[in-house]
Design an enzyme around this catalytic site. Structure first.
Site, PDB file in Angstrom:
ATOM      1  N   ASP A  67       1.749   4.640   2.048  1.00  0.00           N
ATOM      2  CA  ASP A  67       1.597   5.097   3.425  1.00  0.00           C
ATOM      3  C   ASP A  67       0.736   6.370   3.463  1.00  0.00           C
ATOM      4  O   ASP A  67       0.509   7.021   2.452  1.00  0.00           O
ATOM      5  CB  ASP A  67       2.987   5.350   4.031  1.00  0.00           C
ATOM      6  CG  ASP A  67       3.014   5.068   5.521  1.00  0.00           C
ATOM      7  OD1 ASP A  67       2.428   4.064   5.947  1.00  0.00           O
ATOM      8  OD2 ASP A  67       3.624   5.858   6.262  1.00  0.00           O
ATOM      9  N   ASP A  83       0.852  -1.194   0.000  1.00  0.00           N
ATOM     10  CA  ASP A  83       0.000   0.000   0.000  1.00  0.00           C
ATOM     11  C   ASP A  83       0.887   1.243   0.000  1.00  0.00           C
ATOM     12  O   ASP A  83       2.087   1.152   0.210  1.00  0.00           O
ATOM     13  CB  ASP A  83      -0.856   0.018   1.274  1.00  0.00           C
ATOM     14  CG  ASP A  83       0.002  -0.145   2.517  1.00  0.00           C
ATOM     15  OD1 ASP A  83       0.115  -1.284   3.005  1.00  0.00           O
ATOM     16  OD2 ASP A  83       0.598   0.843   2.966  1.00  0.00           O
TER      17      ASP A  83
END
Ligand code: ZN
Length: 270
Positions: free
Chosen positions: A211, A209
């Site tokens: 951040d 992902d």
């Protein structure tokens, strides 16, 4: 029964067992308590491999409670000299997206309260850590990932946070503003403890992902990370198996000399 020996250690997520032929489970005790779980020793092709599930098989250890010292000590006592450390990380750079791999060459420690040395009694031992990762292991990981058509970043800085919480937006922006690439929770003290035992250590980081402070990222949820990791776990596992095969049989890197000239308060295992 004779305890099996291994050359290569893998510290990673559960499920790696399926790659190992002739697998044997070894229960090990260390001066630092038991490792995260029983260690499985087996073969991948011609290489002997010892595997420790970093969080335990039932995932009972959160990042800040992992018995890091016991894990590395257990591996070395089985004969391991080269360690591969796959993990899931968040990206701090817009151009490094979910699914990409990063093989970092630098680390920043933002953990707190974790025991990060074996040398806390019996004498002072300062180990060099300017280049935290094994150059041979990094090269093997990068070239193996490229041959598997995996988008891989060769180098970059991993910042390790204490967790178990994720970063605030301000922290995340600060990390990326410093030029750091990825953020995780387990890469330290694992890397320094490997160095303190003169082991080669290579991090293979899978981005799950962006951040919180990156682009318009909405921040990370635990479910998102788990869901993403589940879809990539099989691919990651086979990549690590291929990296094992690509590691050099003879070490020519500087890692083995990490303790040369230092007076150690005890004999190293294995
Ligand atoms: Zn090395």
């Amino acid at each position: 029964m004779v305890t099996p020996r291994a050359d290569i250690g893998v510290i990673g997520g559960s499920g790696f067992y399926s790659l190992l032929d002739d697998a044997t489970e070894v229960e090990i005790t260390t001066p630092y308590g038991p490792p995260s779980d029983v260690v499985t020793v087996g073969r991948i092709g011609s290489r002997s491999v010892a595997f420790v599930p970093r969080h335990g098989r039932d995932h009972r250890f959160p990042p800040h409670r992992i018995p890091y010292r016991a894990n590395l000590w257990a591996l070395r006592s089985l004969g391991v000299r080269q360690v591969l450390a796959p993990s899931a990380v968040g990206s701090l750079r817009p151009e490094i997206g979910p699914g990409a791999l990063v093989v970092p060459d630098q680390i920043v420690d933002r953990t707190s309260g974790r025991v990060q040395t074996y040398y806390d009694a019996g004498g002072v031992v300062h180990v060099a850590f300017a280049d935290p990762y094994c150059p041979s292991g990094r090269a093997a990981a990068v070239s193996t990932a490229r041959s598997a058509d995996w988008e891989v970043t060769d180098g970059g800085t991993l910042v390790v946070i204490e967790g178990p919480r994720f970063s605030s937006r301000a922290e995340s922006r600060w990390f990326s503003g410093n030029g750091w690439s990825i953020v995780g929770m387990t890469g330290f003290p694992e890397s320094i403890l490997a160095r303190e035992l003169a082991l080669c250590y290579t991090s293979v980081s899978l981005v799950t992902d962006h951040d919180a402070g990156v682009e318009a990222g909405e921040g990370v949820t635990h479910d998102e990370v788990l869901a993403f990791f589940a879809t990539n776990v099989g691919r990651m596992r086979s990549l690590i198996g291929d990296v094992v095969a690509a590691l050099p049989e003879e070490r020519t890197c500087p890692c083995q000399n990490a303790l040369d000239g230092l007076k150690l308060p005890f004999d190293l295992p294995g």
